[in-house]
Each structure stands twice: as C-alpha cells, then as structure tokens.
Design an enzyme around this catalytic site. Structure first.
Site, mmCIF file in Angstrom:
data_model
loop_
_atom_site.group_PDB
_atom_site.id
_atom_site.type_symbol
_atom_site.label_atom_id
_atom_site.label_comp_id
_atom_site.label_asym_id
_atom_site.label_seq_id
_atom_site.Cartn_x
_atom_site.Cartn_y
_atom_site.Cartn_z
ATOM 1 N N ASP A 184 47.789 40.519 41.034
ATOM 2 C CA ASP A 184 47.336 39.227 40.495
ATOM 3 C C ASP A 184 48.532 38.343 40.123
ATOM 4 O O ASP A 184 49.684 38.815 40.049
ATOM 5 C CB ASP A 184 46.471 39.505 39.252
ATOM 6 C CG ASP A 184 45.380 38.477 39.032
ATOM 7 O OD1 ASP A 184 45.524 37.350 39.548
ATOM 8 O OD2 ASP A 184 44.411 38.783 38.329
ATOM 9 N N ASP B 81 36.912 33.936 41.448
ATOM 10 C CA ASP B 81 36.105 34.668 40.459
ATOM 11 C C ASP B 81 34.676 34.136 40.427
ATOM 12 O O ASP B 81 33.843 34.660 39.692
ATOM 13 C CB ASP B 81 36.720 34.519 39.065
ATOM 14 C CG ASP B 81 37.888 35.469 38.862
ATOM 15 O OD1 ASP B 81 38.145 36.300 39.754
ATOM 16 O OD2 ASP B 81 38.555 35.371 37.815
HETATM 17 C C1 DGJ Z 1 42.017 36.836 37.452
HETATM 18 C C2 DGJ Z 1 41.278 37.463 38.595
HETATM 19 O O1 DGJ Z 1 40.791 36.471 39.443
HETATM 20 C C3 DGJ Z 1 40.150 38.325 38.080
HETATM 21 O O2 DGJ Z 1 39.437 38.868 39.148
HETATM 22 C C4 DGJ Z 1 40.709 39.386 37.186
HETATM 23 O O3 DGJ Z 1 41.486 40.285 37.925
HETATM 24 C C5 DGJ Z 1 41.499 38.758 36.077
HETATM 25 N N1 DGJ Z 1 42.501 37.879 36.574
HETATM 26 C C6 DGJ Z 1 42.146 39.815 35.212
HETATM 27 O O4 DGJ Z 1 42.938 39.285 34.231
#
Ligand code: DGJ
Length: 742
Positions: A470, A534
């Site tokens: 990430d 997300d």
């Molecule tokens: C942002 C990501 O898009 C989510 O899926 C998740 O992994 C969060 N970060 C975790 O902090």
C-alpha cells in the site's frame, strides 16, 4: 515486422545507416492492424509520416518537403514533425526535451542520425547534436501480434559542463487531423477511474500529475478517438506511460497537419541534472492504434501487459487467480489471533484460496496514527507473532498474504524516533502529515536496505506468498538532501520491489495506494494485481471496471464482494448483483464473515464456484464492452472455449419494451448456441420467470426454455441483437456463447 524501405534502391539491413541526401528512405514497422512510417532525412531526426491503420497509407514516393507547398511568410524550408522535435531546427511545436547548461546550449538540432535494427520489429535511432554536445537515442518496438508500440528515449550529456533537463518526452507521436477528442481517467479516493472526455482544439490538451505517485487524480493514460469512434468501431490511438511518479501528457495543434502527442515524467525544478558523460532514460511509453474502436485498443493493451507481467515469464498463462479473503472492511484494525482463528475456517468453507491479513497486525496499530515503519507483529494482538495464524491458514488449505506499506512512517513509531532524518523533508520547513504519516526517503540506500531487511525477514520466517503493498499518501515536501526526490523516490521503490522479487520469486505483489492511486504499466512489470478502489459499491464498480479495462487486463483487477450497504457510498445492492459485478476481475471477499447468514454464505459459495469455473477463460480471453439501450451495459470475454457474456441493468428501464443487446464480436456466418448460465444462486431476478422459477433461457425463447439454450446465427446476434427479459434495476445475467458451426 521491420523494414527499412528505400524508394530508389534496395539496401541490406542489419547495419547502422548514414542517410544519403539524394534519395528518400523510410523506416517501416508493421503490426497486424497498424503501421509506422518514418522518413529519414539527412542528419536530422526522422520525419513522422504515419502512425495508424495498416495498408491504407501507401509508402510515400517522395519526401514530405518536396510535396508540401511552402506557406506564405513562413520559413523557406518548413520544419515538419519529427521523432524528436527540437527548438533549434525552426520547429514551432513542442520540443521533445528542454535542456540547458547554465542558460546556454538551450536550442538543439541534430547533426547526424544512425538507424540500428535490433530485431525484426525493433529499431533504435541515435541522434547526435554535435554543437550542443547532446546525444539522444529512441527505441521503437512495434509488436507485430498486438500492435503495441513501446518507445523509450535516452539522453546523454556529451558536453564538458553539467546540464539541466526540465522535460524529456518518452516519445513523440503524430495524430492525424481526423482525431477529434481525447478520453482520459481521473478520480479521487473512493471514486477512481472516472472518465474524462475533452475535445481537441487549438489550445491543446495537457494533463499533469504532481502528486508524486501515479495518482487517483490523473492516470498516465489516454485514448484519442475519431468522430465516429465507439466501443467497437472507428479509429483509436491510445497510450499509457509505464511510470509510477509525476507525469505529463500533452497534445498540441500542429498547424493543421494533425496533432503532436507527447508523454513523459513530470520533473521538479533542478530535479534532473546530468554531469558530463551521464545519461538519463525516460520511462517506456506504450502506444497502440486500433481501427476497431475502444475495445480493439483495450485488447491490444491487455495482450501487451500480459507479456510484461512478472507472473508470466516467457509469456506463459498466469497461474489461476486465487479467490481472496481480505480482512480490511470486515475488521479494519479490530482483530487478533482469536478473531482470525474464527474466520479462517469460515473463509476456507466458502472456497477462499488466499487469506490476506490487511492493516492492523503490527505493533500498536489500533488506528491509522501509529506504527508504520516498525513491521513487527503487535505483541498484544499476536503474542506469539503471526506464525500461529499463518499455520492455521495454511492448514486450512489457503495461501497467506499480508498487508504492508513500506514507504511510509508514522511519527509515532520506533523507526521515526530512531531516524527522523529518514523521512522526505525540506530543510527548515514543516513536515505535513497525511493520514498521520510521512514518507520515507527512498533515495537513501540505508532506508532501502532497512526495508529490505524487514520485509525479507517477514517473507523468510512466515509462509507468505503474497504482499498487498500500500501507499496511502501523496508526496509533498519531497526533498532529499536539499534536492527534489520525486524521480529517485520511484526508482528507489522499484529497486526495493525488484530485490524482494528476486529473493522471493514465488511471492506475488498487489499494488494499492489508498485504493487505486498507483496503477500504471511501470508498476505492472512488478505487481501481479492492483487494487482499483476501496469503493465496493457494485454500481460504482461497474463503470469503474469498464474504464479500468480500457487500459489494463481483467486478471490484475482486484474485484471484491463487499457488504451492503457499501461502506464508501452507503448504497445497498443484492448479493447477486455485487457478486455478478465482481466476476469480471480477480475475485475476493471483503466483509465480516461472522455476520454472514447461512443462506447468504451458500449463495456466496456458489458465486465463488462460478468464478472458479470461468477464471481460466476470463483471464486469458479478449474483452469486449458495450452499452445497450435503456440502462443496460454488457461485457463479454472470448476465448478458445467460447464467449462469456454478462449483461447488467444499472437503473430501472424507461422503455416499455425490453432492450436487445447487439453483439458486435460474433462472426456473422457462424451459428452460436447461447446458453443462459445460472450460477446456482441466481444472478439477478428476471421478471419473466418460468413457472418453475427458473429464468427463460433467452427471452422470449419459449420453445427451448427448458433446455436453457437456443441457437442463433451470428448475423442475427450482431444485427438484430439478443433479446432480453424485463430485468429489474441492479440485476445481471450471464450467458455462454458456443460456436457450433457455420
Ligand atoms: C487503503 C487501502 O485501499 C485499503 O484497502 C486498506 O488496505 C487500507 N489502506 C489499510 O490502511
């Protein structure tokens, strides 16, 4: 295929070529549907004559300068668009690079050109400016199978003083006058891949991303279309930059002779300086032309990116994309050994094949304000480390994946307390946080070595085969030792990933950046999957995925079935619709399995089984997308074993009569058996159900409804279309089309 064609005499290949002045010579690269023609001129950069449809543009029989009249009150020898246009030639359009030495040597013109054939479809063109002491090399490779042109530019400082580069285009491409508009992608966290359409005009077109990573805001991708282009018809010139940092894309008016298209890195002031003898490479720029609409261009890119994927050495088909369970939206930071132990069996029972433990597993990480950078398991949640959980996951027959965010550090972390100088910063200025975090300085070898040691330790001590990588903030104040660090930051990250992949070749990597902030062809030579967003709302996802598929293939597109209401939008959709939309990517489940009722678990399981039955087909096939009237969209995937067709109604129908879906991808003279697939749990509730509650095979096909299929001529499917039942809003139907003869 590569040819250098001599209009007047034949000449052998495989040698460096000095251009004589008394005849016109051309470099031709030939794809299946596209062609490139460059005219070689004495000493200067080759002149663009054609990038577009193959076979429609005969080889010119004379030089461009001998064919174009000189416009009044213009240069007596007008300067046409070349492969590397430069100010010092009398060119009034955009230069391919901006370079100076303390204000001198700022205008460039090439004094020699050498063409090198590297392979049948690959050529390197070396250009020398003997006055400014600058060399430029451009690589062009046109894949004869998928029509994707890969370009790259290198610049070398041959002078005796340092030079400063403000712009270096990865390539310069011509667009014809009939190009009328450009489609690109923008977005934000939670709403990625939003389509933008701009009309080309004399003011030009420019998209510049300054956020330090690929960004949600502007993706380094664009498709230029003609006046009648649609999903399946008309010309498309499309390109994407293989780069995960700042980037610039421009299209400029070329005095009525079409347009000039460039793309390259966005450089901060003073960011790229070359000492004498030093060189810099641009990222690669992938470009394709298709006469077959947006779907044709998308299929070309899918083929090219599959060949570049790290999971497909030697272009072999990828291993089946395992069904994920991801803990994020189900648990957020609220998990420990007992919670996970209770979920592992449930996930395995559903048919999940990889269990991905997301954020929240490391020291003190009970919220997003602490712990990034330390990368040791939290002793309260996981007193014996992650080993016991990993063992349970493996014992349940699943693979184990782990979330990390390597380039980040929270000020509240052991790492930051020990090394505050390891964060990017501008001396004497504030260090603004985003999501409570700062960015580690990836220009420092000690930072990269530290991160390699931490991640290598995790991968070496746990049975991990997957990292979700990430990057949850944009770069500001990106200074390293007083100098701009954006460019070196990207190279530092690439180096870290490359080292880890070399040390752990079996480990797959997913690229995530607050959802879809780092999706680009540069990352895709290192990552096996990306996380587009997300936002798990199926209606949002349907449009987002269609836009995503314009540039990237389906098997890398994380597509998760989330909960209802969706956390990001607050909207609710049926499980069937959420699942039906997620089928067209790399499937995952992302909800709290503890709250799943038994009937929902059974339905979810049947969708997972359905995905397993289609993934081999879907992840190697050719994708088509289209719109039908009255709020219906469709996607199809064709492979050796037939065609998978998914039809979605997004909103209530406005017409009394149900729409038909015209299928442009079928062969007119072929007969197709059209089979309505019931993924056990129904993929949407058709209004017109049969007495037994099953859907009609193909509405209104009464006679064969019980058999569940009917045969059609291809010409009928493409001309009249496939008739649909009266679908309510937010439903989907799946069909398989099997060619049964002509
Ligand atoms: C942002 C990501 O898009 C989510 O899926 C998740 O992994 C969060 N970060 C975790 O902090």
């Amino acid at each position: 295929m590569f040819e250098i064609v001599y209009a007047l005499i034949e000449c052998c290949l495989n040698r460096s070529i000095k251009m004589p002045s008394h005849r016109t010579e051309f470099i031709c690269l030939n794809g299946r549907h596209s062609q490139i023609i460059l005219e070689c001129v004495e000493s200067g950069a080759p002149v663009w004559r054609h990038w577009g449809e193959a076979g429609v543009h005969p080889l010119p029989d004379a030089s461009l300068s001998s064919q174009r009249p000189v416009p009044p009150f213009s240069l007596d020898e007008p300067v046409p668009l070349t492969l590397v246009p430069t100010f010092g030639t009398g060119w009034f359009g955009p230069s391919a690079f901006h370079l100076h030495r303390d204000g001198k040597d700022w205008a460039h013109a090439f004094t020699a050109c050498h063409v090198h054939q590297l392979s049948p479809d690959h050529v390197r063109i070396d250009l020398i400016d003997d006055i400014a002491k600058i060399d430029v090399s451009v690589w062009l490779r046109l894949d004869p199978d998928d029509d994707v042109l890969t370009m790259k530019t290198r610049i070398v400082n041959r002078g005796e003083a340092k030079c400063d580069i403000g712009w270096l285009a990865a390539g310069t491409l011509p667009l014809p006058p009939e190009a009328v508009s450009v489609q690109s992608l923008s977005g934000r966290y939670g709403n990625e891949c939003l389509p933008e359409q701009d009309r080309l005009g004399r003011a030009g077109w420019r998209r510049e991303n300054r956020r330090g990573l690929t960004s949600h805001d502007i993706l380094p991708v664009a498709s230029v279309t003609g006046p009648t282009t649609d999903f399946s018809n008309g010309p498309v010139w499309s390109a994407q930059l293989a780069w995960s940092g700042n980037h610039v894309q421009t299209i400029d008016w070329n005095d009525g002779a079409g347009w000039v298209w460039q793309a390259g890195e966005g450089l901060a002031p003073g960011e790229l300086q070359l000492e004498p003898g030093a060189s810099a490479d641009s990222p690669e720029w992938l470009a394709t032309f298709s006469p077959h609409g947006l779907n044709g261009a998308a299929q070309n890119f899918h083929s090219a990116l599959r060949k570049r994927s790290p999971g497909r050495p030697d272009h072999k088909p990828a291993a089946p994309r395992l069904v994920h369970y991801n803990t994020w939206e189900g648990l957020y930071f609220d998990h420990d050994e007992d919670t996970l132990a209770g979920l592992i069996g449930k996930a395995a029972d559903l048919g999940v094949e990889r269990f991905v433990l997301d954020d929240g597993w490391f020291r003190a990480r009970n919220g997003d304000n602490v712990g990034l950078g330390d990368w040791v398991a939290d002793p309260t949640k996981y007193p014996s480390g992650l080993g016991p959980i990993a063992d349970k996951i493996i014992a349940a027959g699943m693979a184990f994946g782990l979330w990390v965010e390597p380039e980040m550090v929270n000020p509240d972390s052991e790492l930051y307390r020990a090394h505050p100088d390891w964060a990017l910063n501008l001396a004497g200025r504030d260090r603004p946080t985003a999501r409570n975090q700062l960015v580690l300085d990836m220009t420092r070898q000690d930072v990269i070595d530290y991160l390699f040691e931490r991640l290598n330790n995790l991968l070496g001590t746990l049975p991990l085969s997957y990292l979700k990588w990430d990057h949850n903030r944009e770069l500001t104040h990106a200074g390293a030792f007083e100098r701009p660090a954006f460019r070196r930051q990207v190279h530092g990250t690439y180096q870290l990933i490359d080292r880890l992949r070399a040390a752990h070749p079996h480990v797959e990597i997913e690229s995530c950046a607050a959802g879809g902030g780092r999706i680009d062809a540069g990352m895709l030579t290192r990552a096996d999957r990306v996380w587009p967003s997300d936002n798990l709302d199926a209606l949002s996802r349907l449009e987002m995925q269609s836009q995503f598929l314009q540039f990237f293939p389906p098997e890398i597109m994380g597509a998760h079935i989330g909960t209802a209401p969706a956390h990001v939008t607050g909207r609710s959709q049926s499980l069937a619709f959420r699942a039906g939309v997620a089928m067209f990517g790399h499937l995952g489940i992302e909800l709290d399995l503890r709250s799943l009722a038994s009937d929902q678990a059974a339905e979810l399981k049947s969708w997972i089984n359905f995905y397993k039955s289609i993934r081999t087909h879907l992840h190697a096939g050719q994708i088509w997308r289209g719109h039908a009237p009255d709020n219906v969209v469709w996607q199809a995937s064709a492979g050796d074993d037939g065609i998978l067709l998914a039809i979605y109604r997004t909103r209530p129908g406005e017409a009394r009569i149900a729409p038909v879906v015209r299928l442009p991808f079928v062969q007119a003279d072929m007969t197709y058996r059209v089979v309505h697939i019931h993924p056990e749990a129904t993929a949407g509730k058709a209004v017109n159900e049969n007495e037994d509650g099953r859907h009609p095979a193909v509405w209104p096909d009464r006679p064969s409804r019980d058999a569940g299929w009917r045969e059609y001529r291809g010409a009928v499917l493409s001309g009249h279309g496939l008739a649909l039942p009266l679908l309510p809003a937010e439903t989907c139907l799946f069909f398989r089309l099997v060619p049964v003869g002509s």
